[in-house]
Enzyme design. Sequence first.
Site, PDB file in Angstrom:
ATOM      1  N   ASP A 167       2.152  20.110  25.496  1.00  0.00           N
ATOM      2  CA  ASP A 167       1.219  20.043  24.376  1.00  0.00           C
ATOM      3  C   ASP A 167       1.860  19.220  23.262  1.00  0.00           C
ATOM      4  OD1 ASP A 167      -0.327  20.447  22.148  1.00  0.00           O
ATOM      5  OD2 ASP A 167      -0.620  22.580  22.460  1.00  0.00           O
ATOM      6  N   LEU A 168       1.350  17.999  23.063  1.00  0.00           N
ATOM      7  CA  LEU A 168       1.926  17.070  22.090  1.00  0.00           C
ATOM      8  C   LEU A 168       0.927  16.876  20.950  1.00  0.00           C
ATOM      9  CD1 LEU A 168       4.278  15.087  21.465  1.00  0.00           C
ATOM     10  CD2 LEU A 168       2.945  13.334  22.636  1.00  0.00           C
ATOM     11  N   GLU A 169       1.129  17.582  19.872  1.00  0.00           N
ATOM     12  CA  GLU A 169       0.254  17.453  18.706  1.00  0.00           C
ATOM     13  C   GLU A 169       1.069  17.635  17.440  1.00  0.00           C
ATOM     14  OE1 GLU A 169      -2.427  20.906  18.019  1.00  0.00           O
ATOM     15  OE2 GLU A 169      -1.728  21.579  19.997  1.00  0.00           O
ATOM     16  N   TYR A 170       0.539  17.124  16.348  1.00  0.00           N
ATOM     17  CA  TYR A 170       1.244  17.214  15.076  1.00  0.00           C
ATOM     18  C   TYR A 170       1.167  18.634  14.508  1.00  0.00           C
ATOM     19  CZ  TYR A 170       1.191  12.109  15.002  1.00  0.00           C
ATOM     20  OH  TYR A 170       1.378  10.775  15.299  1.00  0.00           O
ATOM     21  N   TYR A 185      -1.069  16.962  26.914  1.00  0.00           N
ATOM     22  CA  TYR A 185      -2.158  17.330  26.008  1.00  0.00           C
ATOM     23  C   TYR A 185      -1.960  16.571  24.698  1.00  0.00           C
ATOM     24  CZ  TYR A 185      -4.780  20.288  22.686  1.00  0.00           C
ATOM     25  OH  TYR A 185      -5.617  20.756  21.702  1.00  0.00           O
TER      26      TYR A 185
END
Length: 603
Positions: free
Chosen positions: A483-486, A522
């Site tokens: 899961d790659l999100e800020y 993601y």
Amino acid sequence: MNEKAASVKPRETWGDVIRGICSLAVILSHIPGSPDALVMYVTPFTLPCFFILAGYFTRNYGGDIAEFFYNKVLKEILIKLIFCTCMTTLTLKVIARLILHPTSIPEWLYDTSIAFLVKPTANFFSILVMCSVYFIVVNVICRDKPLPMILTGLALAVVGYLIARERIIQLWSWDTALVCVEFYILGYCARKKGIIAKSRCKLKHALFLGGVYVALVTAFALTLGVNRSRIIVGNNTFLSPLVSVPLFIAGNVFMIVFANVIPKTPRPVKLLMYIGRHSMIYFTIGGLVLVYTHYFNTLLFEATHWRFLQSLFYKLPVYLSFTAAMTLIPSYLSDRFFPFLNGTFHLPKGFVKRRPKTCIAVCALVVLTGAGVWAASFRGYIIPNRIYARHYPIHGVDVSSWQGNIDWKQLASQNVRFAFIKATEGSGHVDKCFADNWRSVSETDIVAGAYHFFSFESSGRTQAENFISVVPVSENALPPVVDLEYYGDHGRNPLPAKKIVPELKTLLDALEAHYGKRPIIYVTEPSYLQYVYTYFDDYDIWFRSVINDPPEGDWRFWQYSNRAKLQGYDGRETFIDMNVFLGSEEQWKKYIDSHSSINTKRS
């Protein structure tokens, strides 16, 4: 020449030229595979130009708010917005369903209503409506004086910029209108002061401004990198004023001067002006034509394997010209049957000024209804993307400890076919509900996978060790997900790709080596453009887009809502995330089978 004909003011054709160029530029920048450099050069002026023109061709209604709303907002914009929304939901698949099953017409009308009131499918026109509202308020407050109007618009733009910075989203909403109202006001004041005039525009000015614009774009690309510059400029996010503001000024001034000096008699220019007069149709139908053009080209490539069909030297001119040509047909039909949709810069012939209270009441009702529907969507009673997600047969969820104790059998009875379960985060955190969820979901027919929340502060190696120590190897599981999100301040100040990409690759390689399956990534749109796009082309993408539909064909899974409500969980979070798989039942089975073979020695 009779007296009535002599009183008709000639049409200012330079506005048609600008809108024609911008319409084609939007199509060009959305062709699948368009180079980042090309997108950077053609997009900085496309958004502001339309709002500058909208302001320029808005006449002074003398502070008469009722007349302004009726003539400008209702007649010139809202009717087009309704028509535009209907066309975006009326795809070939929907048309076929309506013909074969006329009873589905109410369902289509419901979907269209939700798209009009909630989804920014016709976002350009909805932003234009809000800009018009902001403009008339500023105009009345500032008593139609240019300098106070410009300063007030600048203050609103700063507010919109600050809101956007906090929300970290791609701007296509009310905060965008706060920024774009300054363009609107600048156009209006330019008309009021007579700044834009053909006699003042020379070819040498256009050439000079064009050179300045190209030099600025090139300088920012060389300084920041093409990928980073594309994120700032190509998405019209206004999140980096030092980059975007100079480009917008140079690009728009160049376009205005160029449109005034270009000869209007050559046939290509006349065609460009015709496209400009029908720019609304190009925004509405051009995207659909482009999608189907790409779809049929893909089918032709799969049947013939002719490599040139995938070449940009073929796709860019062919896609652009074919989309432009095919959209001429509905433009011609619009001239014959729906002339009100054309880009006219004046009121219809014989129009009588009036202040119909009924129409004003209807406008107020639409606003109140929209507010009510928005509130319902915020509470999870209405899910805007469901009208598009229902076309995909395979639905699933993603969960964490926020959902508490989960009754997986009850979830399975609600058409949940797959689930992604949070396992770990960073180098040390373990989701407290993962073990129970992983064990319980195996007792159902739901196909499950585990996901790891990526930390920007930890190394890829230690994050991989954390995940591997918690998630067992399972032959029947979906591939592991990163899961790659800020989070935190990283959205406003993202770390450079050269620092994050190597750590992400280390994590992905370690997971693939251990589980024997290539992981899924993601992403949100910002994280995708910053860290995944061009770096990890051969990975399946799980795309989060809870307002708009995701990019065409660039994903394997799509999280279309974060505010759905199902039965079967009792956690602090009352909502649950909903997802779909890109493909049919048969494609879903093939996908599962392709990931069921792993190194059994690790089992």
